[in-house]
Structure formats: structure tokens, C-alpha cells
Design a protein around this motif. Structure first.
Motif, short mmCIF file in Angstrom:
data_model
loop_
_atom_site.label_atom_id
_atom_site.label_comp_id
_atom_site.label_asym_id
_atom_site.label_seq_id
_atom_site.Cartn_x
_atom_site.Cartn_y
_atom_site.Cartn_z
N GLN A 95 16.03 -8.19 8.57
CA GLN A 95 15.22 -8.57 7.42
C GLN A 95 13.75 -8.27 7.70
N LYS A 96 13.30 -8.55 8.95
CA LYS A 96 11.92 -8.23 9.34
C LYS A 96 11.69 -6.74 9.34
N ARG A 97 12.62 -5.96 9.86
CA ARG A 97 12.48 -4.50 9.86
C ARG A 97 12.44 -3.95 8.45
N LEU A 98 13.21 -4.54 7.55
CA LEU A 98 13.20 -4.09 6.16
C LEU A 98 11.87 -4.43 5.49
N ASP A 99 11.36 -5.61 5.77
CA ASP A 99 10.05 -6.00 5.22
C ASP A 99 8.95 -5.07 5.71
N ASP A 100 9.06 -4.61 6.97
CA ASP A 100 8.03 -3.75 7.56
C ASP A 100 7.96 -2.39 6.90
N THR A 101 9.01 -1.98 6.18
CA THR A 101 8.97 -0.69 5.50
C THR A 101 8.03 -0.73 4.30
N GLN A 102 7.69 -1.92 3.85
CA GLN A 102 6.65 -2.08 2.84
C GLN A 102 5.36 -2.48 3.56
N ILE A 103 4.47 -1.52 3.73
CA ILE A 103 3.23 -1.79 4.47
C ILE A 103 2.25 -2.44 3.50
N ILE A 137 0.84 -1.21 0.00
CA ILE A 137 0.00 0.00 0.00
C ILE A 137 0.87 1.25 0.00
N VAL A 138 1.84 1.30 0.89
CA VAL A 138 2.78 2.44 0.93
C VAL A 138 4.18 1.90 1.22
N GLN A 139 5.17 2.69 0.76
CA GLN A 139 6.57 2.36 1.02
C GLN A 139 7.15 3.42 1.96
N VAL A 140 7.74 2.96 3.08
CA VAL A 140 8.39 3.86 4.03
C VAL A 140 9.88 3.91 3.71
N ASP A 141 10.48 5.06 3.92
CA ASP A 141 11.93 5.24 3.66
C ASP A 141 12.74 4.13 4.34
N ASP A 142 13.48 3.36 3.53
CA ASP A 142 14.20 2.21 4.07
C ASP A 142 15.72 2.31 3.90
N ARG A 143 16.23 3.50 3.58
CA ARG A 143 17.65 3.61 3.26
C ARG A 143 18.55 3.23 4.43
#
Length: 350
Positions: free
Chosen positions: A158-166, A97-103
């Protein structure tokens, strides 16, 4: 002397009042006795218990609701850098739905992956050395623990990175969104309301007398107040095993009509329960019943006197009751004048 006169007058006044009250009481008693003599009985009307046809059909109203409904929450923090779905969009389960800044997290993830890969290589090398007794058991355990730590850190990132894609956890429509480009989100912040209307469900409540006629799997005609002239249907999916505070049971119908897309959550609907049988039962008017529905009874007439008899009834929609026990066809019960009737009261049928 003056005081004696005043006292005498007061005594005379009190005596006069007492005499008047006594006479009034005597007159009231005489009038009551006269009324008792002139009204030796209570005028009543009667109703004969008879077998009549009863229609078991009934209707129940309810509100259409989504089959699934949830509020999607953020599990990460950061600013939204990409919007893929908006309010009104249909999403499938797993859609972003939305992408959060994951840099920043992606950098940490890359480092953790390299450390894990290196720890895995070291583990394999030390396992080979251990097989030839080139290293001690303690050295091997330290390498094994180092790999486990690196692997756990990698999994967490890896879980934190996946969470940036809601992503959408269910399929359905986004009924409300709470984000814009650049919105700063944090864990627990609402992102969107998602509803799944396929299928819609209609929740109704029925009485204890009606619930016995409803079965899971029954297909029930449904009318929608806001959509005239259209026929819909729903399948009974759930029947509550316990009554609520108003002594009614919850029944859920899943709509299975081809044209159900016209129905929106929040609309009012009516389930029309129809049954083929029309039986003959003993019926009397509800007004002939005294007491409560829990402890009902009627008055019969025997030798010119009212005689109370407890009965078992089932209330019907037409203002009458079905007599389940306590009476038989042909019995006559008092139908009016009941306000003055009690056990043993002399009565006369008008």
C-alpha cells in the motif's frame, strides 16, 4: 717584501674604515642628543569630554528568503506516465505533482489485499473454533501469525502504491522541476524544488550593541532596494542567542505587508530599526581612543605629562564612541599626536 707591503696597506685600509664609522656614530649620537634637547615635549591637541545627544536608530541589510524551501525526492522507481503540475505551478500540501507507472505494483497490491482478506477470514473462523476447543492453541497461533504476515505485506505494498503518486509535502510554488513525460525515476532522484513564500522572511545580522534593543514581536519598517517608493514591514520572529564568527547575531523578520507579493526571494532588503528615545551620553571622537575596542583607553594630561586611563566604550555609527566608564564630563583627553605619546611623555597643547 711585497707580501708585507700588501698586509700593511690592508691594515691601514681597515683602520681608516673603522675610524670613519666611529666618527659617523659620534655625529649621530650628537644629533640625537641635540634633538632630545630641542624637543623636550610632544605637541598635541585635546578634546573635552561632553554630554551629547545620540541617536539609537540603526539599519541592517539582508536577503529575502522563502519561509520554506525543499527539494522533493522520488521514493519509487518507474517511468512518469502523467504530469499534473509543472514549473511555476502553485501546489497545496498533498497535491499530486506526477504519477509514476503503477501497473505492476497495483497487481501485487491486489494479490496482497486478497491474501490479507482471506487470512482475516481464516483468523475469525479459527478463533470461533478455539472458543469451543475444536483446535489446539498451536493451530490458532499459526493462523494469527499468518494474518500478521499477510497484513504487513499488504501495508508495505500500500505504501509502495502511494509512492507512485508523488505529492507536494508543503504548499508553495514549484520553482524548478526535473521531469518530463516518460522520465525514468528512481529512489532519491530529485523531482522538484518547492518554495513557500507566504510569508517571506528577511534574515539580517546585528551587532552586540544593537541586539539588546531588538525584541521578538517588534514590527520593523523594511525597504526593498529593487522596489522604490513602496513601504513594507516585517515582524521580528527569531533572535539568535549566540553570535556568529563575526560577533553578530541573526535576526529573522517575517514580512507582514499586504503588498509583499512584489518582493521576490533573493532581493536585498533593509530593516530600519527606529527608537523614540534620543538620550544624552558622554561622547568623544574615535580617534582619541588608543588600543583596541576590547581594551580601549585614552591619555589625559597631568602636570604636563601624558597619563593613560582605561575606559569602557560603545562604538557609535557617526565615528564617535559613547563613554560608559572611566571619564566624566569636562575631562580633557589627547586627541592628536598620539603616535608618539606613551605613559609619562611630556606634552604641550598646541
Amino acid at each position: 717584501m711585497k707580501k708585507l707591503l700588501i698586509a700593511a696597506f690592508m691594515l691601514l685600509g681597515v683602520g681608516a674604515i673603522a675610524f670613519t664609522l666611529y666618527n659617523n656614530k659620534q655625529e649621530l649620537n650628537e644629533e640625537a642628543n641635540l634633538a632630545m634637547k630641542t624637543s623636550e615635549y610632544i605637541s598635541v591637541t585635546t578634546e573635552k569630554v561632553a554630554e551629547k545627544a545620540v541617536n539609537r536608530n540603526f539599519e541592517a541589510n539582508g536577503i529575502f528568503e522563502p519561509n520554506q524551501e525543499l527539494k522533493l525526492m522520488s521514493e519509487t522507481s518507474g517511468s512518469i506516465v502523467k504530469i499534473l503540475k509543472k514549473k511555476g505551478s502553485y501546489v497545496k500540501r498533498g497535491d499530486v505533482i506526477v504519477q509514476v507507472d503503477d501497473r505492476l505494483i497495483r497487481s501485487e497490491y491486489t494479490i496482497a489485499k486478497l491474501q490479507r482478506d482471506q487470512a482475516e477470514k481464516d483468523l475469525k473462523r479459527f478463533e470461533n473454533l478455539a472458543s469451543t476447543d475444536a483446535i489446539t492453541k498451536k493451530q490458532l497461533e499459526e493462523i494469527q501469525n499468518g494474518f500478521k504476515i499477510a497484513d504487513a505485506q499488504f501495508s508495505a505494498l500500500q505504501k509502495r502504491l502511494d509512492d507512485t503518486q508523488i505529492k507536494a509535502p508543503i504548499s508553495g510554488f514549484i520553482n524548478e522541476d526535473y521531469y518530463e513525460m516518460g522520465t525514468l525515476v528512481s529512489p532519491g532522484m530529485p523531482i522538484a524544488d518547492i518554495i513557500n513564500t507566504s510569508p517571506l522572511k528577511l534574515t539580517i545580522n546585528v551587532t552586540e550593541n544593537e541586539i539588546s534593543k531588538v525584541k521578538v514581536g517588534d514590527v520593523i519598517p523594511v525597504s526593498v532596494n529593487a522596489i522604490r517608493g513602496e513601504e513594507f514591514s516585517g515582524k521580528v520572529d527569531f533572535i539568535s542567542n549566540k553570535a556568529d564568527g563575526s560577533f553578530k547575531y541573526e535576526v529573522i523578520l517575517l514580512m507582514n505587508s499586504k503588498n509583499q507579493d512584489q518582493i521576490k526571494p533573493g532581493m536585498f532588503g533593509t530593516a530600519e530599526f527606529q527608537f523614540a528615545q534620543t538620550g544624552q551620553v558622554l561622547k568623544i571622537d574615535r580617534k582619541s581612543v588608543v588600543g583596541s575596542l576590547k581594551n580601549p583607553g585614552v591619555y589625559l594630561i597631568q602636570n604636563g605629562q601624558a597619563v593613560y586611563r582605561p575606559i569602557t566604550i560603545n562604538p557609535l555609527d557617526d565615528g564617535s564612541v559613547e563613554v560608559l566608564d572611566g571619564l566624566k564630563a569636562g575631562d580633557e583627553v589627547i586627541a592628536s599626536g598620539l603616535i608618539n605619546v606613551k605613559e609619562g611623555t611630556k606634552v604641550k597643547v598646541q
